[in-house]
Scaffold this motif. Structure first.
Motif, mmCIF file in Angstrom:
data_model
loop_
_atom_site.group_PDB
_atom_site.id
_atom_site.type_symbol
_atom_site.label_atom_id
_atom_site.label_comp_id
_atom_site.label_asym_id
_atom_site.label_seq_id
_atom_site.Cartn_x
_atom_site.Cartn_y
_atom_site.Cartn_z
ATOM 1 N N UNK A 101 -15.593 -13.614 10.438
ATOM 2 C CA UNK A 101 -15.103 -12.335 11.079
ATOM 3 C C UNK A 101 -15.159 -11.091 10.011
ATOM 4 N N UNK A 102 -14.722 -11.525 8.858
ATOM 5 C CA UNK A 102 -14.776 -10.530 7.465
ATOM 6 C C UNK A 102 -16.140 -9.902 7.482
ATOM 7 N N UNK A 103 -17.241 -10.874 7.585
ATOM 8 C CA UNK A 103 -18.521 -10.374 7.492
ATOM 9 C C UNK A 103 -18.746 -9.448 8.684
ATOM 10 N N UNK A 104 -18.542 -9.676 9.791
ATOM 11 C CA UNK A 104 -18.717 -8.938 10.822
ATOM 12 C C UNK A 104 -18.087 -7.660 10.732
ATOM 13 N N UNK A 105 -16.922 -7.634 10.427
ATOM 14 C CA UNK A 105 -16.284 -6.241 10.220
ATOM 15 C C UNK A 105 -16.917 -5.490 9.240
ATOM 16 N N UNK A 106 -17.529 -5.994 8.068
ATOM 17 C CA UNK A 106 -18.309 -5.219 7.015
ATOM 18 C C UNK A 106 -19.371 -4.628 7.677
ATOM 19 N N UNK A 107 -19.971 -5.356 8.444
ATOM 20 C CA UNK A 107 -21.361 -4.889 9.190
ATOM 21 C C UNK A 107 -21.065 -3.915 10.154
ATOM 22 N N UNK A 108 -20.021 -3.972 10.967
ATOM 23 C CA UNK A 108 -19.632 -2.864 11.830
ATOM 24 C C UNK A 108 -19.098 -1.774 11.508
ATOM 25 N N UNK A 109 -18.448 -1.825 10.097
ATOM 26 C CA UNK A 109 -18.164 -0.523 9.427
ATOM 27 C C UNK A 109 -19.628 0.150 8.793
ATOM 28 N N UNK A 110 -20.506 -0.566 8.295
ATOM 29 C CA UNK A 110 -21.966 -0.270 7.913
ATOM 30 C C UNK A 110 -22.375 0.415 9.039
ATOM 31 N N UNK A 111 -22.547 -0.089 10.240
ATOM 32 C CA UNK A 111 -23.214 0.564 11.394
ATOM 33 C C UNK A 111 -22.413 1.693 11.840
ATOM 34 N N UNK A 112 -21.111 1.760 11.734
ATOM 35 C CA UNK A 112 -20.319 2.939 11.958
ATOM 36 C C UNK A 112 -21.016 4.197 11.223
ATOM 37 N N UNK A 113 -21.132 4.002 9.895
ATOM 38 C CA UNK A 113 -21.966 4.750 8.879
ATOM 39 C C UNK A 113 -23.018 5.246 9.406
ATOM 40 N N UNK A 114 -23.683 4.331 9.550
ATOM 41 C CA UNK A 114 -25.246 4.550 10.011
ATOM 42 C C UNK A 114 -25.219 5.371 11.430
ATOM 43 N N UNK A 115 -24.409 5.114 12.188
ATOM 44 C CA UNK A 115 -24.415 5.896 13.501
ATOM 45 C C UNK A 115 -23.926 7.510 13.105
ATOM 46 N N UNK A 116 -23.148 7.529 12.111
ATOM 47 C CA UNK A 116 -22.483 8.780 11.882
ATOM 48 C C UNK A 116 -23.698 9.586 11.276
ATOM 49 N N UNK A 117 -24.373 8.879 10.325
ATOM 50 C CA UNK A 117 -25.420 9.419 9.725
ATOM 51 C C UNK A 117 -26.414 9.844 10.683
#
Length: 402
Positions: A111-127
């Protein structure tokens, strides 16, 4: 030993967290080394025996180490260390499954890994949204900007995202039992992860997820397990969205209609790699000369991309055959076969899915040459390889019952 056991949870959490700060590659390297040392501290080498399950992993390392020593250079010891991380250290994860704290925390680490990647995807989406005035929804330009400014290749981040999706799907297998707020959180995470997958749009990773979905469907159907129609619809919708929101697939078809596959860089890389393998009599060659010989082979193609960039074999199977010959290829494929065979036997379908994902990604990329690829492969093996190497009572199903 007791002190080492207490370190498992924080070290694995830090290991997972290193994906979020991927741009600090040194931290990722340190965490792989620290994790390896921790596993070595657990190992009881006097009890370690070569068996059918681990022999191919050991032979893969021995063959590569032999070639890296035989063709000595300043980089050879680094490559030996990397091979140790990929093929030997993960075998020691069998000792993790004998530790109660690891079994309890495994899903939390997923779950921690999935959270980290979700946050990365949020950043990529914003970019991506912020960059719309520059790319105007042109996929090629958008991905180029993402890769250029964020310093990570699209294939590797898509591989990380796909692993997170598989982790999250495993965690939501009992979705109906979760409270509403957790369901909402999982839904948001899935949306973010699929958004990241759509933005970067790596074809082989997406194809891998489609194949995995089909395999899991057949396995569930064979076991007479109830299959949610909503889940099937969600997978099909996600795949359709990826295809429609990117013109890449349409242009791929157009390219094949208007050009020969022989005009592609992929064909040049694979054909030249095959030629070098044949010239080496299928026995491998000096790893220091591989790229120079590939570049020489590319010259007649008169392809600007091949001339500008140092294009490797773009196929992990060909890469290992170049470096270690036919014996290395057979040993490496055997490691994958062992993972698939025993994952099915022990009904560890998450590890089966992860293995299939890597098997497919190896076809188009030298995944285990770059640190980002090594990181994801090492992570998955550390977490799950021990479950199929141990005795029956160490299998994933038995752990989940406790």
């Amino acid at each position: 030993m007791n002190f080492s056991k207490k370190l498992i949870k924080p070290i694995l959490y830090l290991f997972v967290f290193s994906s979020l700060i991927y741009f600090v590659e040194a931290f990722q390297s340190i965490m792989m080394i620290v994790t390896a040392l921790l596993l070595i501290s657990f190992a009881k080498f006097e009890d370690f025996k070569i068996s059918r399950k681990n022999a191919s992993f050991l032979f893969s390392f021995i063959i590569l180490a032999f070639y890296y020593i035989l063709f000595y250079s300043s980089k050879s010891f680094k490559l030996i260390a990397e091979s140790l991380l990929l093929f030997v250290i993960p075998l020691l994860s069998v000792y993790l499954y004998k530790i109660e704290t690891f079994s309890k925390d495994l899903k939390k680490i997923q779950f921690a890994y999935s959270i980290c990647l979700s946050l990365l995807c949020l950043y990529f989406l914003g970019f991506y949204i912020y960059d719309i005035p520059n790319h105007h929804f042109d996929w090629y330009l958008a991905r180029y900007n993402l890769e250029f400014y964020n310093k990570i290749h699209g294939t590797y981040i898509c591989l990380w995202i796909a692993i997170a999706i598989l982790f999250l799907a495993d965690l939501t297998s009992s979705f109906k039992q979760f409270p509403v707020h957790k369901k909402a959180l999982f839904f948001i995470m899935f949306v973010l992860l699929f958004s990241g997958l759509i933005i970067y749009n790596s074809r082989n990773i997406i194809v891998g997820l489609i194949i995995i979905s089909g395999v899991r469907f057949l396995l569930l159907k064979k076991e007479n397990t109830t299959i949610s129609k909503k889940l099937i619809f969600l997978v099909l919708f996600a795949v359709l969205a990826v295809v429609l929101l990117s013109r890449r697939y349409i242009e791929d078809i157009q390219f094949l209609l208007d050009n020969s596959f022989k005009n592609s860089t992929r064909y040049a890389a694979w054909s030249c790699s095959s030629k070098l393998i044949y010239d080496s009599n299928f026995m491998g060659m000096d790893f220091n000369l591989i790229q120079d010989k590939l570049n020489e082979c590319y010259a007649p193609f008169h392809n600007p991309e091949l001339e500008k960039f140092k294009i490797n074999s773009h196929n992990q199977y060909l890469d290992y055959m170049l470096k270690g010959g036919i014996f290395m290829l057979l040993a490496f494929i055997s490691t994958l076969f062992i993972k698939i065979q025993y994952s099915i036997k022990q009904q560890n379908y998450l590890y089966l899915s992860l293995t299939i994902l890597f098997v497919i990604s190896f076809i188009t990329e030298n995944v285990l040459v770059r640190q980002y690829g090594m990181y994801s492969y090492f992570l998955c093996d550390i977490l799950f390889l021990g479950s199929i190497l141990g005795n029956k009572n160490h299998s994933r199903n038995e752990i989940e019952k406790h």
